[in-house]
Design a protein around this motif. Structure first.
Motif, mmCIF file in Angstrom:
data_model
loop_
_atom_site.group_PDB
_atom_site.id
_atom_site.type_symbol
_atom_site.label_atom_id
_atom_site.label_comp_id
_atom_site.label_asym_id
_atom_site.label_seq_id
_atom_site.Cartn_x
_atom_site.Cartn_y
_atom_site.Cartn_z
ATOM 1 N N THR A 140 -11.002 22.927 -0.684
ATOM 2 C CA THR A 140 -9.574 23.141 -0.452
ATOM 3 C C THR A 140 -9.337 24.587 -0.025
ATOM 4 O O THR A 140 -8.249 25.129 -0.190
ATOM 5 N N ALA A 141 -10.362 25.226 0.548
ATOM 6 C CA ALA A 141 -10.299 26.635 0.924
ATOM 7 C C ALA A 141 -9.630 26.841 2.284
ATOM 8 O O ALA A 141 -10.188 27.444 3.185
ATOM 9 N N ALA A 142 -8.438 26.307 2.432
ATOM 10 C CA ALA A 142 -7.589 26.539 3.603
ATOM 11 C C ALA A 142 -6.150 26.357 3.142
ATOM 12 O O ALA A 142 -5.894 25.621 2.181
ATOM 13 N N ASN A 143 -5.214 27.013 3.802
ATOM 14 C CA ASN A 143 -3.811 26.941 3.371
ATOM 15 C C ASN A 143 -3.249 25.530 3.395
ATOM 16 O O ASN A 143 -2.393 25.183 2.592
ATOM 17 N N SER A 144 -3.709 24.690 4.324
ATOM 18 C CA SER A 144 -3.163 23.334 4.446
ATOM 19 C C SER A 144 -3.805 22.352 3.467
ATOM 20 O O SER A 144 -3.409 21.189 3.420
ATOM 21 N N LEU A 145 -4.766 22.809 2.687
ATOM 22 C CA LEU A 145 -5.481 21.940 1.754
ATOM 23 C C LEU A 145 -5.095 22.269 0.316
ATOM 24 O O LEU A 145 -4.852 23.418 -0.022
ATOM 25 N N GLU A 174 10.298 24.125 -15.703
ATOM 26 C CA GLU A 174 8.974 24.536 -16.171
ATOM 27 C C GLU A 174 8.009 24.643 -14.983
ATOM 28 O O GLU A 174 7.969 23.767 -14.130
ATOM 29 N N VAL A 175 7.241 25.737 -14.940
ATOM 30 C CA VAL A 175 6.326 25.989 -13.833
ATOM 31 C C VAL A 175 4.900 25.684 -14.277
ATOM 32 O O VAL A 175 4.494 26.035 -15.379
ATOM 33 N N GLU A 176 4.139 24.982 -13.416
ATOM 34 C CA GLU A 176 2.731 24.675 -13.684
ATOM 35 C C GLU A 176 1.882 25.212 -12.544
ATOM 36 O O GLU A 176 2.287 25.201 -11.390
ATOM 37 N N SER A 177 0.686 25.689 -12.885
ATOM 38 C CA SER A 177 -0.228 26.221 -11.884
ATOM 39 C C SER A 177 -0.928 25.097 -11.143
ATOM 40 O O SER A 177 -1.357 24.125 -11.748
ATOM 41 N N ARG A 178 -1.063 25.243 -9.822
ATOM 42 C CA ARG A 178 -1.804 24.310 -8.966
ATOM 43 C C ARG A 178 -2.263 25.075 -7.734
ATOM 44 O O ARG A 178 -1.684 26.085 -7.365
ATOM 45 N N LYS A 179 -3.272 24.571 -7.030
ATOM 46 C CA LYS A 179 -3.654 25.072 -5.712
ATOM 47 C C LYS A 179 -2.875 24.185 -4.737
ATOM 48 O O LYS A 179 -3.294 23.096 -4.391
ATOM 49 N N VAL A 180 -1.714 24.643 -4.325
ATOM 50 C CA VAL A 180 -0.761 23.846 -3.551
ATOM 51 C C VAL A 180 -1.145 23.836 -2.082
ATOM 52 O O VAL A 180 -1.495 24.868 -1.506
ATOM 53 N N ALA A 181 -1.047 22.656 -1.460
ATOM 54 C CA ALA A 181 -1.292 22.518 -0.021
ATOM 55 C C ALA A 181 -0.043 22.939 0.730
ATOM 56 O O ALA A 181 1.054 22.476 0.429
ATOM 57 N N GLY A 182 -0.240 23.778 1.730
ATOM 58 C CA GLY A 182 0.866 24.135 2.611
ATOM 59 C C GLY A 182 0.985 23.135 3.722
ATOM 60 O O GLY A 182 0.137 22.253 3.882
ATOM 61 N N PRO A 183 2.035 23.233 4.519
ATOM 62 C CA PRO A 183 2.188 22.294 5.639
ATOM 63 C C PRO A 183 1.088 22.486 6.675
ATOM 64 O O PRO A 183 0.592 23.591 6.849
ATOM 65 N N GLU A 184 0.721 21.368 7.324
ATOM 66 C CA GLU A 184 -0.334 21.457 8.344
ATOM 67 C C GLU A 184 0.224 22.027 9.614
ATOM 68 O O GLU A 184 1.338 21.841 9.994
#
Length: 184
Positions: A140-145, A174-184
């Motif tokens: 997931t090492a890209a902004n869209s992933l 409430e805020v939770e941590s995630r590696k969020v995908a950005g738009p493609e």
């Protein structure tokens, strides 16, 4: 009811009062039915199903973009059950592993898998290798992933993205941590 849906999209509401069962191309969690395929929704009686847009099932290959649900978390990796490959449905027995060093492009040593993914999250990732006999290695090492859809651990409601690293429960804030995908 013939609407186009994507994997992880809720198909029923817990508040409708009607009990709907999961049919082909769907899965349930917490009494709610979700799409497992890209396709059209149909309802026969109390059963919701999704018919895939393409009848042929895809096989993951390096550089393919996959969507899957997180089925297990360890200290070193997240395991995904793959749902689609390049937008086409795949067999339900394909799994992928996102190792901690494959989550981000930078600060790889400080990644904590639990703060990036949780069981049930729907994730977009890239196949980086065929891995071992049981799983594909994913990145997931890209902004869209990253995480496309997640539910709150406390209320079970869908979270909304607020940054690349956080999602918020709209009802409680409430805020939770995630590696969020950005738009493609």
């Amino acid at each position: 009811m013939a609407a186009l849906v994507i994997p992880g999209q809720p198909l029923s509401s817990q508040t409708t009062g009607a009990t709907l069962a999961a049919g082909p191309g769907t899965w349930t969690r917490g009494g709610q039915v979700y799409a497992a395929l890209v396709g059209e929704v149909s309802r026969e009686g109390g059963v919701l199903s999704v018919k895939g847009k393409e009848e042929t099932q895809a096989i993951p290959e390096p550089n393919a973009i996959v969507i899957g649900t997180v089925s297990r978390i360890t200290r070193q990796a997240a395991t995904l059950s793959l749902l689609t490959v390049d937008g086409r449905p795949c067999r339900p027995d394909f799994t992928g592993i996102i190792r901690s060093q494959d989550v981000r492009q930078t600060a790889k040593d400080s990644v904590k898998i639990w703060s990036c993914f949780r069981p049930g999250d729907v994730v977009r990732a890239k196949v980086i290798s065929l891995g071992d006999s049981r799983s594909y290695f994913l990145s997931t090492a890209a902004n869209s992933l990253g995480v496309l859809f997640a539910v709150s651990t406390s209320t079970g409601e869908a979270l909304e993205a607020v940054s690349w690293e956080e999602m918020r429960d709209p009802s409680t804030g409430e805020v939770e941590s995630r590696k969020v995908a950005g738009p493609e």
